[in-house]
Motif scaffolding. Sequence first.
Motif, PDB file in Angstrom:
ATOM      1  N   GLU A  79       0.803  -1.221   0.000  1.00  0.00           N
ATOM      2  CA  GLU A  79       0.000   0.000   0.000  1.00  0.00           C
ATOM      3  C   GLU A  79       0.835   1.271   0.000  1.00  0.00           C
ATOM      4  O   GLU A  79       0.284   2.384  -0.035  1.00  0.00           O
ATOM      5  N   SER A  82       1.756   3.873  -5.202  1.00  0.00           N
ATOM      6  CA  SER A  82       0.657   4.645  -5.774  1.00  0.00           C
ATOM      7  C   SER A  82       0.046   3.889  -6.946  1.00  0.00           C
ATOM      8  O   SER A  82       0.516   2.815  -7.344  1.00  0.00           O
ATOM      9  N   THR A  83      -1.014   4.469  -7.516  1.00  0.00           N
ATOM     10  CA  THR A  83      -1.651   3.853  -8.679  1.00  0.00           C
ATOM     11  C   THR A  83      -0.669   3.742  -9.842  1.00  0.00           C
ATOM     12  O   THR A  83      -0.659   2.740 -10.570  1.00  0.00           O
ATOM     13  N   THR A  84       0.180   4.766 -10.005  1.00  0.00           N
ATOM     14  CA  THR A  84       1.197   4.716 -11.063  1.00  0.00           C
ATOM     15  C   THR A  84       2.138   3.541 -10.853  1.00  0.00           C
ATOM     16  O   THR A  84       2.491   2.827 -11.796  1.00  0.00           O
ATOM     17  N   LEU A  86       1.457   0.786  -9.254  1.00  0.00           N
ATOM     18  CA  LEU A  86       0.713  -0.450  -9.510  1.00  0.00           C
ATOM     19  C   LEU A  86       0.619  -0.737 -11.009  1.00  0.00           C
ATOM     20  O   LEU A  86       0.689  -1.901 -11.427  1.00  0.00           O
ATOM     21  N   VAL A  87       0.475   0.322 -11.800  1.00  0.00           N
ATOM     22  CA  VAL A  87       0.449   0.137 -13.254  1.00  0.00           C
ATOM     23  C   VAL A  87       1.803  -0.392 -13.739  1.00  0.00           C
ATOM     24  O   VAL A  87       1.869  -1.302 -14.575  1.00  0.00           O
ATOM     25  N   THR A  90       2.119  -3.952 -12.809  1.00  0.00           N
ATOM     26  CA  THR A  90       1.247  -4.769 -13.660  1.00  0.00           C
ATOM     27  C   THR A  90       1.923  -5.076 -14.991  1.00  0.00           C
ATOM     28  O   THR A  90       1.895  -6.220 -15.474  1.00  0.00           O
ATOM     29  N   ILE A 180      -8.008   2.155  -2.811  1.00  0.00           N
ATOM     30  CA  ILE A 180      -7.569   1.459  -4.029  1.00  0.00           C
ATOM     31  C   ILE A 180      -8.715   1.431  -5.016  1.00  0.00           C
ATOM     32  O   ILE A 180      -9.842   1.036  -4.681  1.00  0.00           O
ATOM     33  N   GLY A 181      -8.482   1.860  -6.241  1.00  0.00           N
ATOM     34  CA  GLY A 181      -9.516   1.882  -7.255  1.00  0.00           C
ATOM     35  C   GLY A 181      -9.934   0.483  -7.673  1.00  0.00           C
ATOM     36  O   GLY A 181      -9.111  -0.440  -7.739  1.00  0.00           O
ATOM     37  N   ILE A 184      -8.072  -0.650 -11.149  1.00  0.00           N
ATOM     38  CA  ILE A 184      -6.673  -1.049 -11.057  1.00  0.00           C
ATOM     39  C   ILE A 184      -6.539  -2.311 -10.230  1.00  0.00           C
ATOM     40  O   ILE A 184      -5.699  -3.182 -10.525  1.00  0.00           O
ATOM     41  N   PHE A 185      -7.369  -2.474  -9.194  1.00  0.00           N
ATOM     42  CA  PHE A 185      -7.306  -3.699  -8.394  1.00  0.00           C
ATOM     43  C   PHE A 185      -7.676  -4.918  -9.244  1.00  0.00           C
ATOM     44  O   PHE A 185      -7.022  -5.966  -9.157  1.00  0.00           O
ATOM     45  N   PRO A 201      -2.653  -5.702  -4.409  1.00  0.00           N
ATOM     46  CA  PRO A 201      -2.452  -4.304  -3.999  1.00  0.00           C
ATOM     47  C   PRO A 201      -2.622  -4.036  -2.512  1.00  0.00           C
ATOM     48  O   PRO A 201      -2.242  -2.974  -2.032  1.00  0.00           O
TER      49      PRO A 201
END
Length: 494
Positions: A79, A82-84, A86-87, A90, A180-181, A184-185, A201
Amino acid sequence: MKNFDEVIKKWKNTPSYLLHILLFRLNPFLFELGYFVTLSSVGFLALKSTSSNPSRKIDLFFTSASAVTVSSMSTLEMEVFSTTHLVILTVLMLLGGEVFTSMLGLRLTKAKINNNQTRQMIAEFDRSNSDVNMKRKCIKILASLVTWYLVAVHAVGSASIVVYLSAVPSARRVLERKGIGMGIFSVFSAVSTFANCGFVPTNENMIVFKKNSGLLLILIPLVLMGNTLYPVCLRLLIWFIEKVTKKAELRYVLENSRELGYGHLMPGLESAYLGITVLGFVVVQMVVFCSLEWNNNFFGFSNYYERIVGCLFQVVNSRHAGESVFDLGAVSPAVLVLFVVMMYLPPYTSYLPINEHQVADENITKDINTTITSRNKVYYKWENIVFSQLTYLSICVVLICITERRNMKTDPINFNVLNIVVEVISAYGNVGFSVGYSCEKQMHYGGGAAVCTDAWYGFAGRWSDEGKFVLIVVMFFGRLKKFNTRGGRAWILA
């Protein structure tokens, strides 16, 4: 003069010639090693350049290498990303997954066959040279099928997770509470599960979703379809499409799977034995796990249905995926040893009757005798001096015991040999299981947050930088272990 002109011609075409050497002539082991190391380095730079947290460089590279080798070994809480981030992770997991890399191999094979300037390679691919055109068509169709298989499974998996999260408020609230969106999850989890990476995530991995049995049942098929049962699923897919379309190329693929050189495509009988073996391992683990851990209080399930699904999810992930709904630090040593055995086994370990073994050995011997070249002679000389995989793992365990010797003296309950072996075998199997670290198990635990703070990352997160580096090497070794399946044959134990 003619030779001089040929040299000039090659000099003018140096970029394409070097690319040709890189793709078609470079040793496969060096090619894949370079691929994974390069991806890990690029991933590290991407994570570092987009990170606002003061994470240490060794931990960022460790995370990047763990994602590329689909190991999911962690030294940082998930955690913090960030979302970036996580991308980025991925993409790394997708590019490092076995199905994706095998698809790239098929594409390179197709390019090799279609290259008009490499007739010698075509001859190496098929010595008889009698059905090169059919094989070229089959490789092309197989590459397309694997690509669409990859896309379809990810699309259906991601969509299924989104639908479940939308329909079940309890699961959706977990993501809302953690910020967490849902999108993206879903994509991250589908890619990670299919690649058998095991990253999730959330800090707690899948423990926080252990009562969401529907989500676990969505992920279980993705685990199997992306690794241990991939050859079975691929063969069933080809068989189904052949029955519908009646294509001669697909019939050729089914009847001559070995000749195409795609290791994930097995003959029908071997695929059946593989499927039976995978299911057999799951049943054995379920029996042992439930027998020893059924009445443990750490389960925390509301009913038997949730408990059975949770146990099934855990044992399916023990082979290579590494997602967990239980704290492995609380399970019995017998279960840990069982998981160590399962993690050590290659993904396509299967029972095969002795007659089939003999046929396979004869074919291997025949292939070796008929395909040895001057390049291969060097390879076999090296093969005579390399050790077995178990020997290398033993060496790595010894090295880590040396790097962590101070912690093993001052904190012997957490830093015991079994926990280190679990971490090493998990990294080698690219699984990601970890017993974690518990401050309560410290012999001189003072109870204050300044003394010790529990964190949601793997046991390796408490290791020294030298120990983490050794584990990174183990992860790369595990990802490339297919090149050392015959190691140690020169050593005779008499």
